[in-house]
Write an enzyme that holds these catalytic residues in place. Structure first.
Site, PDB file in Angstrom:
ATOM      1  N   CYS A 110       0.805  -1.228   0.000  1.00  0.00           N
ATOM      2  CA  CYS A 110       0.000   0.000   0.000  1.00  0.00           C
ATOM      3  C   CYS A 110       0.834   1.273   0.000  1.00  0.00           C
ATOM      4  CB  CYS A 110      -0.974  -0.005   1.177  1.00  0.00           C
ATOM      5  SG  CYS A 110      -2.123  -1.381   1.084  1.00  0.00           S
ATOM      6  N   HIS A 244      -3.267   7.110   2.679  1.00  0.00           N
ATOM      7  CA  HIS A 244      -3.739   5.849   2.104  1.00  0.00           C
ATOM      8  C   HIS A 244      -5.194   5.661   2.528  1.00  0.00           C
ATOM      9  CE1 HIS A 244      -4.175   1.734   1.081  1.00  0.00           C
ATOM     10  NE2 HIS A 244      -3.941   1.237   2.284  1.00  0.00           N
ATOM     11  N   ASN A 274     -10.340   0.060  -0.292  1.00  0.00           N
ATOM     12  CA  ASN A 274      -8.883   0.118  -0.246  1.00  0.00           C
ATOM     13  C   ASN A 274      -8.309  -0.400  -1.559  1.00  0.00           C
ATOM     14  OD1 ASN A 274      -6.165  -0.298   0.230  1.00  0.00           O
ATOM     15  ND2 ASN A 274      -6.435  -1.235   2.243  1.00  0.00           N
TER      16      ASN A 274
END
Lengths: 319, 75
Positions: A110, A244, A274
């Protein structure tokens, strides 16, 4: 110095709401929004990571009015590559006609988007004229569709950033970190040399897994530290913070720990869930297309994820 | 039933070291969403509606087996 010239994104058209996740009992579907603020996500149908990455790059080239032959380097940040080899970036290079570029992948899960910006920035300083970072992820194919602890929380998407020695935002300060003692916390166990297909005993090993509680605490801690470190090192108060986009509650907790009001965080996790390494660059692209971006000069990016890895960046508008 | 519960728990919590005497919350990857996943899989495996309140994180797997066996007998 390295600058962001332009950004673009591609999200698959197939939008799936929480109510459409009918593999889970209705009483648990409402937990998804409660736990993470996620209302829907996009999933590919037949496409793979390079397909959607190439769509983002094509949009970037068109938006920037730049000839594909002028691109020197293509970096693909992905933790859901097309195949173990070759690099997913090479297929994107071929689809987009970047004939004069060299192309390679990086995998910092990520945090991949931020890692990509750092490498691109270094290459610009080294003499490259035009570098593209494309972060592309197709997690829908890595997840167990029957696992309510992971499947609802991820989506597919891609974003691309063009960097050069001039542009709208200067990459002023980029910080990268990793802690390999957490390398098992987020993982896809099977398919590599540690657990090859021939040795797999449980189907579950082919799917993405994570230690949810540990990831939550890590993300809140490192996300807060990154923002405070960027503010201190650069002696600046950010107008906008783009983290993020994993979980709305993580963003809220980072805001609480840093005493920064939620309104100063850019948030789109409710729409896309996500999207791993792509999420911070998708959010950056949507922010740069917003009215707010026209009035704001100082932007912090912060990402955290598998590795464990984390990284942040201070973007300063080029006046 | 206990053996089936242990097999499911080992899989859901990705923990080969849990014992019937282990508490649910002691499993390696225990968290609230994995607990939900565990309840969904228990409900499917034993073809019964299991309420969240019936699976407490502080109970042992052996205690859970006893509770579900009793519930099944009443069914």
């Amino acid at each position: 110095m390295a600058f962001i010239v332009n950004t673009a994104q591609y999200l698959p058209v197939n939008e799936i709401s929480n109510d459409e996740l009918t593999q889970f009992p209705p009483k648990y579907r409402q937990l998804i929004e409660e736990k993470a603020g996620i209302k829907k996500r996009r999933h590919v149908t037949d496409e793979c990571t390079s397909d959607i990455g190439a769509m983002a790059v094509k949009q970037l080239l068109e938006k920037s009015g730049i000839n594909p032959l002028e691109i020197d380097v293509l970096i693909c940040a992905t933790s859901s590559p097309d195949r173990i080899q070759p690099a997913t970036a090479t297929r994107i290079q071929d689809i987009c006609g970047l004939e004069n570029a060299y192309a390679f992948d990086l995998n910092s899960v990520c945090s991949g988007g931020i890692y990509g910006l750092k490498i691109a920035s270094s290459l610009i300083k080294d003499g490259a004229k035009n570098v593209i970072v494309v972060a592309s992820e197709v997690y829908s194919k890595l997840l167990n569709p029957k696992d309510i602890a992971t499947f609802p929380y991820f989506g597919d998407g891609a974003a691309a950033v063009l960097l050069s020695d001039h542009g709208i935002y200067e990459l002023n300060d980029i910080l990268l970190f990793s802690d390999g003692s957490g390398c098992d916390v987020i993982q896809v166990p099977a398919g590599g040399s540690m657990l090859p297909a021939s040795a797999v005993k449980k189907d579950r090993d082919y799917y993405f897994s994570m230690e949810g509680q540990r990831v939550y605490h890590f993300a809140c801690e490192k996300g807060s530290e990154l923002i405070e470190l960027l503010a201190k090192r650069n002696e600046v108060v950010a107008d906008r913070i783009i983290t993020h986009q994993a979980n709305l509650n993580i963003i809220k907790e980072i805001g609480r720990r840093t005493s920064i009001p939620e309104e100063r965080f850019f948030i789109n996790v409710e729409k896309y869930a996500n999207t791993a390494g792509a999420s911070v660059l998708i959010a950056l692209n949507e922010y740069l297309e917003s009215e707010e971006a026209k009035k704001e000069d100082h932007v912090f990016l912060a990402a955290f994820g598998g590795g464990l890895s984390w990284g942040g960046c201070y973007l300063k508008k080029n006046m | 039933m206990l053996n089936e519960i242990m097999t499911l728990a080992t899989d859901v919590f990705e923990d080969d070291d849990i014992l019937p005497t282990s508490r649910l919350e002691e499993a390696k990857r225990f968290d609230s969403m994995n607990l939900v996943q565990f309840i969904i899989e228990l409900s499917d495996a034993f073809e019964m509606d299991i309420e969240d309140e019936e699976v407490e994180k502080t109970m042992t797997f052996a205690e859970l087996a006893k509770r579900l066996e009793a519930k099944k007998r009443l069914k």
